[in-house]
Scaffold this active site. Structure first.
Site, PDB file in Angstrom:
ATOM      1  N   ASP A   1      -5.790  -2.492 -22.894  1.00  0.00           N
ATOM      2  CA  ASP A   1      -6.755  -2.418 -21.797  1.00  0.00           C
ATOM      3  C   ASP A   1      -7.255  -0.998 -21.559  1.00  0.00           C
ATOM      4  O   ASP A   1      -6.612  -0.019 -21.940  1.00  0.00           O
ATOM      5  CB  ASP A   1      -6.107  -2.901 -20.500  1.00  0.00           C
ATOM      6  CG  ASP A   1      -5.933  -4.398 -20.445  1.00  0.00           C
ATOM      7  OD1 ASP A   1      -6.107  -5.069 -21.484  1.00  0.00           O
ATOM      8  OD2 ASP A   1      -5.599  -4.904 -19.347  1.00  0.00           O
TER       9      ASP A   1
ATOM     10  N   HIS B   1      -1.931  -0.228 -22.873  1.00  0.00           N
ATOM     11  CA  HIS B   1      -3.131   0.540 -22.541  1.00  0.00           C
ATOM     12  C   HIS B   1      -3.292   1.643 -23.585  1.00  0.00           C
ATOM     13  O   HIS B   1      -2.448   2.544 -23.660  1.00  0.00           O
ATOM     14  CB  HIS B   1      -3.016   1.144 -21.138  1.00  0.00           C
ATOM     15  CG  HIS B   1      -2.886   0.128 -20.055  1.00  0.00           C
ATOM     16  ND1 HIS B   1      -1.688  -0.526 -19.790  1.00  0.00           N
ATOM     17  CD2 HIS B   1      -3.798  -0.381 -19.179  1.00  0.00           C
ATOM     18  CE1 HIS B   1      -1.876  -1.379 -18.797  1.00  0.00           C
ATOM     19  NE2 HIS B   1      -3.143  -1.308 -18.397  1.00  0.00           N
TER      20      HIS B   1
END
Length: 237
Positions: free
Chosen positions: A49, A190
């Site tokens: 993400d 991430h």
């Protein structure tokens, strides 16, 4: 069997609402091995993400070295500065998802604001790859009735949260992933954190030793990836 939470489906017209493809043509993925049959072997979806960012290219190198596919949930506001990385994702067979324009909590937005935000991000990706994202992930995993009724994409959450954004510790990230993973897992990372990207090679080795194959979200869920549905993980059996 897919574990999922069914929510109100948005109208089909919303799927392309506000999406205008530019001059770009769909990117053709480079030749690669056929995706594994997740009914026959253990599969996991690695998802990243908040990118693309400064570490994304190094992550793509690592994934290529391990013949691993992943899915990237991109912020539309970052796509313009990282055209090459986004195009490379598509060319190398990775999935690309919509993570909103700049990570606003969708539960704080109106119907029109959500629709416009997602359409703007879809356009940014489509201008580079020629195709809009096939799924989306709400920032913070936050959904309310307005968001569920408005979002036209399949919504993909996760069942393993490595909390890499919080502890910034690669070894801790690996421990969480290995403790929580199962056949059909969707693992959240991430790629904006260097500690995460640095830890991925060892984690890929660990998961490979356990017999896991790395596929995109679309490959993991197949026909079960439907608009109007929030998915956490896929389980066979």
């Amino acid at each position: 069997m897919t574990r999922r939470v069914t929510v109100g489906a948005a109208g089909a017209t919303l799927i392309t609402s506000g999406l205008l493809l530019g001059a770009a043509h769909p990117v053709t993925a480079a030749p690669s091995e056929e995706a594994p049959d997740c009914d026959e072997v253990a599969c996991v979806a690695l998802t990243f993400d908040d990118g693309p960012g400064e570490y994304t290219d190094a992550l793509l190198d690592t994934l290529a070295e391990h013949d691993a596919r992943a899915t990237f949930y991109l912020l539309g506001s970052k796509v313009g500065d990282h055209h090459e990385e986004v195009r490379r994702m598509a060319e190398e067979g990775h999935g690309i998802g919509n993570h909103t324009w700049k990570h606003d909590d969708l539960t704080t937005l109106s119907h029109d604001q959500i629709r416009d935000d997602l359409a703007r991000t879809d356009r940014a990706v489509a201008e580079v790859t020629g195709e809009r994202p096939r799924s989306m992930r709400p920032p913070y995993g936050a959904l309310d009735d307005t968001a569920r009724e408005t979002i036209p994409h399949p919504m993909v959450l996760w069942d393993v949260d490595t909390l890499d954004w919080q502890h910034r510790d690669g070894e801790r990230m690996r421990e969480i992933a290995l403790d929580g993973v199962g056949d059909g897992s969707v693992i959240l990372f991430h790629d904006i954190h260097g500690t995460t990207v640095e830890a991925i090679p060892a984690l890929l080795d660990d998961l490979t030793e356990r017999g896991y194959h790395f596929v995109t979200v679309s490959e993991l869920f197949g026909d079960d990836l439907e608009p109007g549905t929030a998915h956490t993980d896929a389980r066979s059996g």
